[in-house]
Motif scaffolding. Sequence first.
Motif, short mmCIF file in Angstrom:
data_model
loop_
_atom_site.label_atom_id
_atom_site.label_comp_id
_atom_site.label_asym_id
_atom_site.label_seq_id
_atom_site.Cartn_x
_atom_site.Cartn_y
_atom_site.Cartn_z
N ARG A 1 31.78 42.18 0.98
CA ARG A 1 31.16 40.96 0.54
C ARG A 1 30.92 40.80 2.18
O ARG A 1 31.23 40.59 2.95
N VAL A 2 29.03 40.55 2.16
CA VAL A 2 28.46 39.64 3.55
C VAL A 2 28.79 37.84 3.18
O VAL A 2 27.87 38.03 2.32
N VAL A 3 29.92 37.69 3.96
CA VAL A 3 29.56 35.95 3.70
C VAL A 3 28.87 35.72 4.65
O VAL A 3 27.40 34.55 3.65
N LYS A 4 27.81 35.88 5.73
CA LYS A 4 27.03 35.18 6.31
C LYS A 4 26.14 35.73 7.47
O LYS A 4 26.73 36.61 8.07
N ALA A 5 24.87 34.61 7.36
CA ALA A 5 24.06 35.80 8.90
C ALA A 5 23.94 34.43 9.88
O ALA A 5 23.55 33.76 8.89
N GLN A 6 23.83 35.02 11.15
CA GLN A 6 23.79 33.58 11.93
C GLN A 6 22.65 34.75 13.21
O GLN A 6 23.46 35.28 14.02
N ILE A 7 21.29 34.16 13.42
CA ILE A 7 20.73 34.02 14.75
C ILE A 7 21.15 33.65 15.95
O ILE A 7 21.61 32.17 15.57
N ASN A 8 21.50 34.00 16.78
CA ASN A 8 21.20 33.96 17.88
C ASN A 8 20.69 33.01 18.50
O ASN A 8 19.20 32.99 18.50
N ALA B 1 21.50 38.80 16.65
CA ALA B 1 22.22 38.04 15.14
C ALA B 1 23.89 38.64 14.81
O ALA B 1 24.01 39.71 15.33
N SER B 2 24.40 37.80 14.10
CA SER B 2 25.85 38.55 13.66
C SER B 2 25.97 37.97 12.73
O SER B 2 24.97 37.15 11.97
N VAL B 3 26.34 39.19 12.10
CA VAL B 3 26.55 39.15 10.13
C VAL B 3 28.22 39.30 9.50
O VAL B 3 28.97 40.50 10.68
N ASP B 4 28.93 38.01 9.59
CA ASP B 4 29.84 38.03 8.74
C ASP B 4 30.56 39.00 7.71
O ASP B 4 29.60 38.49 6.81
N MET B 5 31.51 40.34 7.51
CA MET B 5 31.69 40.56 6.31
C MET B 5 32.60 40.19 5.95
O MET B 5 33.85 40.34 6.77
N GLU B 6 33.54 40.75 4.75
CA GLU B 6 35.03 40.96 4.78
C GLU B 6 34.51 42.52 3.19
O GLU B 6 33.89 42.41 2.47
N VAL B 7 35.91 43.44 4.08
CA VAL B 7 36.21 44.41 3.56
C VAL B 7 37.44 44.09 2.84
O VAL B 7 38.64 44.00 3.17
N ILE B 8 37.36 44.61 1.13
CA ILE B 8 38.52 44.14 0.31
C ILE B 8 39.03 45.17 0.33
O ILE B 8 38.19 46.33 -0.87
N SER B 9 40.15 45.50 -0.01
CA SER B 9 40.59 47.20 0.05
C SER B 9 41.83 46.96 -1.41
O SER B 9 41.34 45.96 -2.26
N SER B 10 41.42 48.05 -2.42
CA SER B 10 41.87 48.24 -3.46
C SER B 10 43.20 47.65 -3.78
O SER B 10 43.79 47.23 -4.67
#
Length: 219
Positions: free
Chosen positions: A122-129, A136-145
């Motif tokens: 899931r891409v949580v958010k993106a923020q321009i420096n 820019a930085s892009v925050d993600m979450e990876v969710i395992s089974s």
Amino acid sequence: MRMLNSSAVFGLFFILLFGGAFAHADESDRVKEAVEKNVADILATFEAKKATFEADPDGFYDEMERAISTIIDFRRIAARVMGKYGRRANKEQRDVFVENFKASLFKTYTKAIIDQGSFERRVVKAQINPRSDKRASVDMEVISSSGSTYPVTYSMYKTGDDKWLMENVIVFGINIGLAFRDKFETQMRAEKGDIAAVINNWTVDLKIDTPAEAQVQDS
């Protein structure tokens, strides 16, 4: 007259401030969408090809490299890993290191990823420096089974042809680029400054603890 000038200055400041915010918001959405699309394409390739890994690992690596290179600038990352030592290397050595760096990443982590089974992202958010509209930085979450969530942050930069590419990644707060650069420097000391030996013998063996592992170690 002074009040009029003050109002005009404030009004101009207001327009610039919020105009800039809107521009950054639009660009944030753009980089977020770019990452979402590219990650979705990479995962689609992964799911389609992972069954061929055991029988044809080289073919699997080739397919994944083509998919991943649409979003990751391996050459830029490899140059940062080499750091100051990159100036000692000739072009051929730098090219060899890029290829060894990519291959070591794939060979070290692909089997582990396959063994993890299915996972979501899931891409949580993106923020321009705020200091540069080309970063820019892009925050993600990876969710395992199993339901474990892994926070990941992509560091992105905008190319001259207006594309967003990844130049670094942070996992559980660990800056992977810096960790690899420290490893390269350690290897340079171990090889007594022989950069060819470091490049030719490069392997990736960084271990990133999962939250569960970290909790066990902290207890």
